[in-house]
Design an enzyme around this catalytic site. Structure first.
Site, mmCIF file in Angstrom:
data_model
loop_
_atom_site.group_PDB
_atom_site.id
_atom_site.type_symbol
_atom_site.label_atom_id
_atom_site.label_comp_id
_atom_site.label_asym_id
_atom_site.label_seq_id
_atom_site.Cartn_x
_atom_site.Cartn_y
_atom_site.Cartn_z
ATOM 1 N N TYR A 308 0.843 -1.201 0.000
ATOM 2 C CA TYR A 308 0.000 0.000 0.000
ATOM 3 C C TYR A 308 0.874 1.246 0.000
ATOM 4 C CZ TYR A 308 0.996 -0.143 5.035
ATOM 5 O OH TYR A 308 1.614 -0.197 6.246
ATOM 6 N N SER A 321 7.396 2.773 15.236
ATOM 7 C CA SER A 321 7.474 1.850 14.103
ATOM 8 C C SER A 321 6.309 2.015 13.133
ATOM 9 C CB SER A 321 7.532 0.398 14.601
ATOM 10 O OG SER A 321 6.352 0.058 15.306
ATOM 11 N N GLY A 322 5.343 2.886 13.463
ATOM 12 C CA GLY A 322 4.310 3.197 12.487
ATOM 13 C C GLY A 322 2.896 2.802 12.841
ATOM 14 N N HIS A 326 -6.124 6.367 12.964
ATOM 15 C CA HIS A 326 -6.268 7.300 11.839
ATOM 16 C C HIS A 326 -7.562 7.061 11.059
ATOM 17 C CE1 HIS A 326 -5.318 4.196 8.843
ATOM 18 N NE2 HIS A 326 -4.300 3.820 9.609
ATOM 19 N N CYS A 344 -2.660 -0.756 12.270
ATOM 20 C CA CYS A 344 -3.201 0.485 12.818
ATOM 21 C C CYS A 344 -4.668 0.293 13.229
ATOM 22 C CB CYS A 344 -3.116 1.607 11.787
ATOM 23 S SG CYS A 344 -1.424 2.137 11.414
#
Length: 419
Positions: A308, A321-322, A326, A344
């Protein structure tokens, strides 16, 4: 009564001499090198780092003793005027001894060396010398974090050191000088993350609307012979409301609390199998209006089915690390029903905007019932709250490794005064 032992000793010696013959002197020193008075071994050994011209030795350089010719070193002791010994290592063949611990600066040392020659006769050499001031005196500066401002109840205080401190006694000196005070007061403790970083947190979260003041009393304090306390800028933090978001990955719902009361329930999607969201408590690190997210940054090869490259809005970061909370408009159909993300926590755009506006750095984001592992305590954000309090206490240099042990200053305070 002491006559009898002496008489027996003399008789037995005489009989032994007669039995062995006049040429053997078993009860005297001749013929037995170990019974001889030690000779001066000055010519049999050499020293490194000592000039011999009256100048002081450099404490930053190791002390080394080397055997010359056919002699060998059997023992070396080096001690300063206060009685502190210098650790050292002797080669198996006795050819060399060298210090393995640093010398003290501005100190007076006495070194005693024992040797033996090729016949086994013992030698001795005593040497004294003084060390100079260190050629470079290091200062231990401290930088407190985060930046001054308002934070959530989960925000740890950090202390980053300009030099490594590994020795536990030295760590105790440092830790004792780093002060964290809050109004209202709460119990808390430092934890040595590594040799250059400490984290401080309360036993429980900070009280809402508390004021936290951090400062150092380390400047000018001797930590070791070459390391002295340096500067540190004081820090003041204001704690806001207690905001806690709890995401149940099995029911696909986030519940947001403010000071203990539910203020919103949001349908979400979390990490799908193979990309499960971390369980446990995380702390909001930062907020970004939009972030470009690419699978390649987390090891997903470009062009694969999981690849992605998206521009993501209302991104609230919880790990370096992300991992974010959201907006995920592409997965609205799964939110509240299934976990389809790459780790996420996704929600529709309006809910993400509300969450973005509601939370602040230091607020709590907790995930339960996910198949993922538990949030790392350190190194990937603030997972400090996933460490049990008793274990957290063992990370302090002032509890003597005991989770329920008092800090050293408290232990001294509790001792009765000697009379």
């Amino acid at each position: 009564m002491s006559i009898f032992p002496r008489t027996r000793t003399v008789v037995s010696c005489a009989l032994l001499m007669a039995a062995l013959g006049a040429g053997v002197t078993a009860c005297g020193s001749n013929g037995n090198p170990l019974a001889d008075k030690p000779y001066d071994a000055a010519d049999q050994i050499s020293f490194s780092g000592l000039t011999g011209d009256g100048k002081k030795a450099d404490p930053d350089k190791p002390l080394e003793v080397t055997a010359e010719d056919d002699g060998r070193i059997t023992d070396v002791t080096a001690v300063d005027a206060t009685g502190r010994y210098v650790a050292g290592e002797l080669a198996a063949d006795g050819s060399r001894w060298h210090s393995t611990a640093p010398l003290a600066a501005n100190a007076h040392y006495t070194v005693r060396i024992s040797t033996e020659d090729e016949d086994g006769a013992p030698g001795r050499r005593t040497l004294t010398f003084d060390t100079s001031a260190p050629s470079s005196t290091k200062r231990l500066d401290v930088t407190f974090g985060p930046d001054a401002g308002t934070y959530g109840v989960g925000q740890p205080v950090t202390a980053k050191l300009s030099q490594e401190v590994k020795d536990k006694a030295q760590r105790a000196v440092v830790e004792r000088a780093l002060r964290v005070d809050s109004v209202p007061a709460v119990a808390g403790s430092w934890y040595w993350v590594n040799a250059k970083e400490l984290h401080y947190r309360p036993k429980d979260y900070w009280p809402a609307h508390a004021t936290v003041q951090v400062h150092s009393n380390l400047e000018g304090v001797r930590i070791s012979d070459r390391l002295w306390g340096g500067t540190a800028k004081p820090l003041t933090l204001t704690i806001g409301d207690r905001i806690e978001a709890v995401t149940d990955a099995s029911s696909h719902e986030m519940t947001v609390y403010k000071n203990g009361a539910v203020i919103n329930k949001i349908p979400v999607t979390t990490g799908k199998p193979g990309f499960e969201t971390r369980n446990g408590v995380k702390v909001v690190l930062e907020k970004q209006q939009y972030v470009r997210m690419r699978g390649s940054t987390v090891g997903i090869a470009e062009g694969t089915s999981d690849s992605y490259d998206l521009l993501v809005y209302y991104a609230t970061r919880v790990t370096w690390s992300g991992e974010y909370v959201h907006a995920a408009p592409w997965s609205v159909g799964s939110q509240g029903y299934a976990n389809v993300s790459h780790g996420c926590t996704g929600m529709n755009t309006s809910n993400a905007e509300w969450f973005f506006d509601t939370v602040h750095p230091g607020d709590l984001v907790r995930v339960v019932n996910s198949g993922g592992h538990t949030m790392e305590p350190f190194g990937n954000g603030f997972g400090d709250w996933n460490v049990d309090w008793n274990k957290w206490r063992t990370g302090s240099a002032l509890t003597n490794g005991k989770p329920d042990g008092p800090a050293q200053q408290d232990a001294l305070r509790l001792q009765p005064t000697a009379v």
